[in-house]
Design an enzyme around this catalytic site. Structure first.
Site, mmCIF file in Angstrom:
data_model
loop_
_atom_site.group_PDB
_atom_site.id
_atom_site.type_symbol
_atom_site.label_atom_id
_atom_site.label_comp_id
_atom_site.label_asym_id
_atom_site.label_seq_id
_atom_site.Cartn_x
_atom_site.Cartn_y
_atom_site.Cartn_z
ATOM 1 N N LYS A 25 21.096 49.335 71.181
ATOM 2 C CA LYS A 25 22.332 48.850 70.181
ATOM 3 C C LYS A 25 22.266 50.612 69.097
ATOM 4 O O LYS A 25 20.739 50.863 68.918
ATOM 5 C CB LYS A 25 21.681 47.955 68.880
HETATM 6 P P1 FBP Z 1 25.248 46.761 59.842
HETATM 7 O O1 FBP Z 1 26.058 45.822 60.828
HETATM 8 O O2 FBP Z 1 24.901 45.971 58.186
HETATM 9 O O3 FBP Z 1 24.993 47.864 59.735
HETATM 10 O O4 FBP Z 1 23.872 45.933 60.424
HETATM 11 C C1 FBP Z 1 23.138 46.365 61.573
HETATM 12 C C2 FBP Z 1 21.578 46.641 61.334
HETATM 13 O O5 FBP Z 1 20.932 47.033 62.598
HETATM 14 C C3 FBP Z 1 21.097 45.220 60.910
HETATM 15 O O6 FBP Z 1 20.544 44.778 62.038
HETATM 16 C C4 FBP Z 1 19.928 46.058 60.127
HETATM 17 O O7 FBP Z 1 19.097 45.425 59.110
HETATM 18 C C5 FBP Z 1 20.495 46.955 59.144
HETATM 19 O O8 FBP Z 1 21.124 47.301 59.820
HETATM 20 C C6 FBP Z 1 19.703 48.469 59.246
HETATM 21 O O9 FBP Z 1 19.919 49.599 58.753
HETATM 22 P P2 FBP Z 1 19.571 51.313 58.535
HETATM 23 O O10 FBP Z 1 17.837 50.339 59.543
HETATM 24 O O11 FBP Z 1 20.264 51.784 59.081
HETATM 25 O O12 FBP Z 1 19.246 50.901 56.605
#
Ligand code: FBP
Length: 265
Positions: A177
């Site tokens: 991802k």
């Molecule tokens: P989003 O689609 O809201 O960006 O979520 C994906 C994700 O990977 C979540 O699983 C996680 O909570 C968040 O983004 C972490 O984002 P970051 O570490 O960039 O703040």
């Protein structure tokens, strides 16, 4: 990495993970736009949409709510995770074992890898243990491949994102991802570097329906296997509508216009 097209994480080889670990990773601020999104029951209901191939949650939400949704939702156990309350080099605690996630009913696991952090070596060793335990339980492994830390000057650079996807592939992840690298061309390179590991785009902060669907379409056309999305779904008043649009793009290979029409029907 192993073939996962027969696993419940995928539908026709494609993936749409609804991520809901934001209460831990970002805190209550992410629920302000749609206050009912703070209630895990609300998001479990959203995850019953047929486009969602898995709901990714932390341990407390998994053990507290999944038993009520086990017949309708496929669970991805986000094994590690951290809060935004502390400062320092990026790191993430391992919060539940693969064995316990299996007991709770998870079908796959997710694990954040901060390549470039001063904690990378320990994180990779923890990933090894989780990955091999997941193999013993026949659970696909999704790496949140997020290059971040002192060793990373620009985590948005496409070469850095390609490196993170490659790292995830070489360490055995079935799915990497990644943050969107900015263009379909850059995404193509990421997908190429990931080899047989499927690449899914991370949703990011909320944008308009058109902008979001166009970005997802560009990623899919570049060879991505799907999406792992949180805020762009649960921060909408009508999350089912955007899921209708995403279903068109990810599983039906429809155009953005068709997907937009689906959000309105
Ligand atoms: P989003 O689609 O809201 O960006 O979520 C994906 C994700 O990977 C979540 O699983 C996680 O909570 C968040 O983004 C972490 O984002 P970051 O570490 O960039 O703040």
């Amino acid at each position: 990495m192993q073939p996962i097209d027969d696993s419940p994480l995928t539908r026709d080889g494609k993936i749409l993970i609804l991520a809901y670990d934001h209460g831990l990773e970002h805190g209550p601020v992410d629920f302000e736009a749609v206050p009912e999104s703070a209630d895990p029951e609300h998001v479990f209901e959203v995850a019953t949409h047929p486009a969602v191939t898995s709901l990714a949650v932390q341990k407390g939400i998994g053990e507290g709510y999944y038993p009520d949704y086990a017949d309708d939702v496929t669970l991805l156990a986000k094994i590690n995770g951290t809060s935004d309350l502390w400062m320092g080099e990026p790191d993430s605690a391992v919060n539940w074992s693969v064995e316990y996630a299996d007991e709770v009913g998870a079908d796959s696991i997710g694990f954040t890898l901060y390549g470039g952090s001063n904690h990378e070596i320990e994180m990779v060793e923890e990933f090894r243990d989780a990955h091999e335990a997941a193999r013993a339980h026949d659970m696909p492994v999704v790496a949140w491949a997020y290059p971040r830390g002192q060793g990373v000057k620009n985590d948005k650079k496409s070469g850095v994102i390609s490196y993170a996807a490659r790292q995830a592939m070489e360490l055995g992840a079935d799915v990497a991802k990644v943050k969107y690298p900015g263009s379909p061309e850059a995404m193509e390179e990421v997908v190429e570097m990931a080899g047989r590991t499927k690449v899914v785009m991370s949703g990011g902060s909320k944008t308009s329906d058109r902008e979001f669907l166009e970005t997802v379409k560009g990623a899919m056309d570049a060879g991505a296997a799907g999406l792992a999305v949180g805020r762009n779904v649960f921060q909408r008043e009508n999350p089912e509508a955007i899921l209708d649009g995403l279903e068109e793009i990810i599983f039906e290979e429809s155009s953005v216009e068709t997907a937009l029409a689906a959000t309105e029907s």
